[in-house]
Design a protein around this motif. Structure first.
Motif, PDB file in Angstrom:
ATOM      1  N   HIS A  14       0.832  -1.210   0.000  1.00  0.00           N
ATOM      2  CA  HIS A  14       0.000   0.000   0.000  1.00  0.00           C
ATOM      3  C   HIS A  14       0.866   1.261   0.000  1.00  0.00           C
ATOM      4  N   GLY A  16       1.549   3.373   2.220  1.00  0.00           N
ATOM      5  CA  GLY A  16       2.450   3.468   3.383  1.00  0.00           C
ATOM      6  C   GLY A  16       3.748   2.721   3.130  1.00  0.00           C
ATOM      7  N   ASN A  17       3.655   1.544   2.514  1.00  0.00           N
ATOM      8  CA  ASN A  17       4.860   0.771   2.198  1.00  0.00           C
ATOM      9  C   ASN A  17       5.697   1.502   1.153  1.00  0.00           C
ATOM     10  N   ALA A  21       9.032   3.003   2.829  1.00  0.00           N
ATOM     11  CA  ALA A  21      10.243   2.195   2.665  1.00  0.00           C
ATOM     12  C   ALA A  21      10.752   2.163   1.222  1.00  0.00           C
ATOM     13  N   GLY A 144       9.700   2.596   7.760  1.00  0.00           N
ATOM     14  CA  GLY A 144       8.783   3.552   8.376  1.00  0.00           C
ATOM     15  C   GLY A 144       9.075   3.630   9.873  1.00  0.00           C
ATOM     16  N   LYS A 145       8.461   4.629  10.493  1.00  0.00           N
ATOM     17  CA  LYS A 145       8.743   4.909  11.904  1.00  0.00           C
ATOM     18  C   LYS A 145       8.407   3.719  12.816  1.00  0.00           C
ATOM     19  N   GLN A 147       9.101   0.795  12.522  1.00  0.00           N
ATOM     20  CA  GLN A 147      10.183  -0.191  12.587  1.00  0.00           C
ATOM     21  C   GLN A 147      11.416   0.322  13.332  1.00  0.00           C
ATOM     22  N   VAL A 180       8.082  11.148   5.496  1.00  0.00           N
ATOM     23  CA  VAL A 180       7.388   9.892   5.192  1.00  0.00           C
ATOM     24  C   VAL A 180       7.379   8.938   6.392  1.00  0.00           C
ATOM     25  N   ALA A 181       7.632   9.489   7.589  1.00  0.00           N
ATOM     26  CA  ALA A 181       7.755   8.627   8.772  1.00  0.00           C
ATOM     27  C   ALA A 181       6.475   7.829   9.015  1.00  0.00           C
ATOM     28  N   ILE A 183       2.693   7.473   7.203  1.00  0.00           N
ATOM     29  CA  ILE A 183       1.708   7.839   6.171  1.00  0.00           C
ATOM     30  C   ILE A 183       0.305   7.545   6.735  1.00  0.00           C
ATOM     31  N   LYS A 190      -2.370   5.651  11.301  1.00  0.00           N
ATOM     32  CA  LYS A 190      -1.290   5.140  10.452  1.00  0.00           C
ATOM     33  C   LYS A 190      -1.862   4.159   9.430  1.00  0.00           C
ATOM     34  N   MET A 191      -1.489   4.309   8.164  1.00  0.00           N
ATOM     35  CA  MET A 191      -1.970   3.354   7.159  1.00  0.00           C
ATOM     36  C   MET A 191      -1.342   1.996   7.434  1.00  0.00           C
ATOM     37  N   SER A 192      -2.161   0.975   7.606  1.00  0.00           N
ATOM     38  CA  SER A 192      -1.651  -0.364   7.901  1.00  0.00           C
ATOM     39  C   SER A 192      -2.687  -1.420   7.552  1.00  0.00           C
ATOM     40  N   LYS A 193      -2.173  -2.551   7.021  1.00  0.00           N
ATOM     41  CA  LYS A 193      -3.062  -3.676   6.707  1.00  0.00           C
ATOM     42  C   LYS A 193      -3.924  -4.023   7.906  1.00  0.00           C
TER      43      LYS A 193
HETATM   44  P1  ADP Z   1       1.681  -3.004   7.594  1.00  0.00           P
HETATM   45  O1  ADP Z   1       1.672  -2.045   8.769  1.00  0.00           O
HETATM   46  O2  ADP Z   1       0.637  -2.667   6.595  1.00  0.00           O
HETATM   47  O3  ADP Z   1       1.644  -4.457   8.032  1.00  0.00           O
HETATM   48  P2  ADP Z   1       4.452  -3.530   7.095  1.00  0.00           P
HETATM   49  O4  ADP Z   1       4.678  -3.617   8.563  1.00  0.00           O
HETATM   50  O5  ADP Z   1       4.501  -4.797   6.288  1.00  0.00           O
HETATM   51  O6  ADP Z   1       3.062  -2.788   6.838  1.00  0.00           O
HETATM   52  O7  ADP Z   1       5.463  -2.468   6.504  1.00  0.00           O
HETATM   53  C1  ADP Z   1       6.482  -2.664   5.533  1.00  0.00           C
HETATM   54  C2  ADP Z   1       7.339  -1.414   5.446  1.00  0.00           C
HETATM   55  O8  ADP Z   1       6.532  -0.275   5.113  1.00  0.00           O
HETATM   56  C3  ADP Z   1       8.034  -1.034   6.759  1.00  0.00           C
HETATM   57  O9  ADP Z   1       9.273  -0.426   6.498  1.00  0.00           O
HETATM   58  C4  ADP Z   1       7.094  -0.055   7.362  1.00  0.00           C
HETATM   59  O10 ADP Z   1       7.716   0.789   8.301  1.00  0.00           O
HETATM   60  C5  ADP Z   1       6.624   0.701   6.129  1.00  0.00           C
HETATM   61  N1  ADP Z   1       5.287   1.251   6.393  1.00  0.00           N
HETATM   62  C6  ADP Z   1       4.130   0.557   6.481  1.00  0.00           C
HETATM   63  N2  ADP Z   1       3.091   1.366   6.743  1.00  0.00           N
HETATM   64  C7  ADP Z   1       3.603   2.621   6.824  1.00  0.00           C
HETATM   65  C8  ADP Z   1       3.037   3.906   7.056  1.00  0.00           C
HETATM   66  N3  ADP Z   1       1.733   4.064   7.258  1.00  0.00           N
HETATM   67  N4  ADP Z   1       3.865   4.970   7.082  1.00  0.00           N
HETATM   68  C9  ADP Z   1       5.195   4.832   6.873  1.00  0.00           C
HETATM   69  N5  ADP Z   1       5.781   3.647   6.630  1.00  0.00           N
HETATM   70  C10 ADP Z   1       5.018   2.550   6.599  1.00  0.00           C
END
Ligand code: ADP
Ligand code: TRP
Length: 318
Positions: A14, A16-17, A21, A144-145, A147, A180-181, A183, A190-193
């Motif tokens: 997505h 965010g990825n 990254a 991303g932040k 991690q 981009v810390a 998204i 935070k955008m996340s699956k």
């Molecule tokens: P998710 O949170 O959707 O499971 P991942 O943990 O697989 O995503 O993330 C893969 C990479 O993308 C990592 O380096 C992560 O920090 C980055 N990342 C994921 N979502 C974001 C976001 N919303 N903002 C910034 N970086 C992101």
């Protein structure tokens, strides 16, 4: 400088990825850094339990990397599982890892809060990630932040190893540009699956999702403060500085609604991603070519890992 990152094939990638990254990787690739980018399929096994699904998702991430800008002539691209030595290094690091260090990791606690099963793999996940990074002698890790803490664990484990066995590992740094810390997703979090608020890289329902981004209930006529508004924050990622300044001014002037801003965001997304989509469609037609690229990447990655592991094995007494 050796730069490395990995993304789990645990679902469709997505925005965010991409901005968190992948884009940093492509920017550093353009600067001529020594690049390694892998598909973290061992890590994805913490949540994906079906072989066919994992295989397809792994291939999809490889296609996304290549479509969005990875140049295999400049960046070594590989599947994590093609470097099985990382499992071996993860064990050596495990033997030096205090339980408390892993217990403090937010990502584990977050996964528990989202109802994932508490497995050893999920708990030990940061140790395997440290092995991915250290086995390649990495200096810089774009992530991303979320991690950042895992990078701190990696440095901690590298230091513990060096203290015990002598100076083998460099202490790598996270690379997290402030812009981009984190998204935001369609709901402003935070955008996340895991939060079901993502817009995928090549989302067939991108229009619907952009139009559904949550906003406050200010009327079109009211002047609005753009900073902190998700649509504006996302627009910054896709638009030129001039376009961003223009949107900010329109918001502040009033008579500019969220609907207008969403349309501008959608257009800027298409401008950037439509060419990537065209390239992805081409790449997808030739699975032999993709397999060749991954095989070549695996060869280079494995050679780098083997050299590092020879030093490590000697140091630990094997
Ligand atoms: P998710 O949170 O959707 O499971 P991942 O943990 O697989 O995503 O993330 C893969 C990479 O993308 C990592 O380096 C992560 O920090 C980055 N990342 C994921 N979502 C974001 C976001 N919303 N903002 C910034 N970086 C992101
Ligand atoms: N933990 C990362 C994530 O969830 C994926 C990952 C695994 C990684 N190993 C890595 C990232 C090594 C950078 C370096 O996104």
């Amino acid at each position: 400088m050796r730069v490395l990152t990995g993304i789990q094939p645990s679902g469709t990638l997505h925005w965010g990825n991409y901005f968190g990254a992948m884009k940093s990787m492509f920017d550093l690739q353009a600067k001529g850094e020594d690049m390694f980018m892998f598909i973290a399929n061992f890590h994805a096994m913490t949540t994906v339990r079906d072989g066919a699904t994992l295989r397809k998702a792994t291939r999809d991430v490889a296609l996304d990397y290549l479509a969005c800008g990875l140049d295999p002539a400049k960046t070594t691209v590989y599947r994590q599982s093609d470097v099985p030595e990382v499992q071996e290094l993860a064990w050596y690091l495990s033997c030096l890892t205090p339980m408390g260090l892993l217990e403090r990791c937010h990502s584990y606690k977050d996964k528990m809060a989202h109802g994932f099963e508490a497995t050893h793999g999920l708990f030990a996940y940061p140790v395997l990630m440290a092995a991915d990074i250290l086995i390649m002698n990495s200096d810089l890790v774009p992530v991303g932040k979320d991690q950042k803490q895992h990078l701190e664990v990696t440095r901690d484990l590298a230091q513990k190893f060096n203290n015990a066995y002598g100076e083998i590992f460099k202490l790598p740094d996270a690379y997290i540009p402030e812009t981009v810390a984190t998204i935001p997703g369609t709901d402003g979090q935070k955008m996340s699956k895991s939060y079901h608020n993502t817009i995928e890289l090549f989302d067939p329902s991108v229009k619907k999702k952009v139009m559904a981004i949550v906003t406050d209930s200010k009327t079109m006529e009211e002047p609005k403060e753009p900073e902190g508004n998700s649509i504006y924050e996302l627009y910054k990622l896709f638009a030129t500085p001039e376009e961003v300044a223009e949107m900010a001014a329109s918001f502040r002037a009033g008579n500019y609604g969220y609907g207008h801003a969403k349309k501008a965001l959608l257009a800027a997304y298409h401008r950037m991603f439509d060419p990537f989509k065209a390239r992805r469609d081409e790449l997808e037609k030739d699975s032999d070519a993709l397999e060749d690229i991954l095989r070549e990447g695996a060869k280079k990655a494995r050679a780098a890992a083997a050299a590092q592991m020879e030093k490590v094995r000697r140091a630990v007494g094997l």
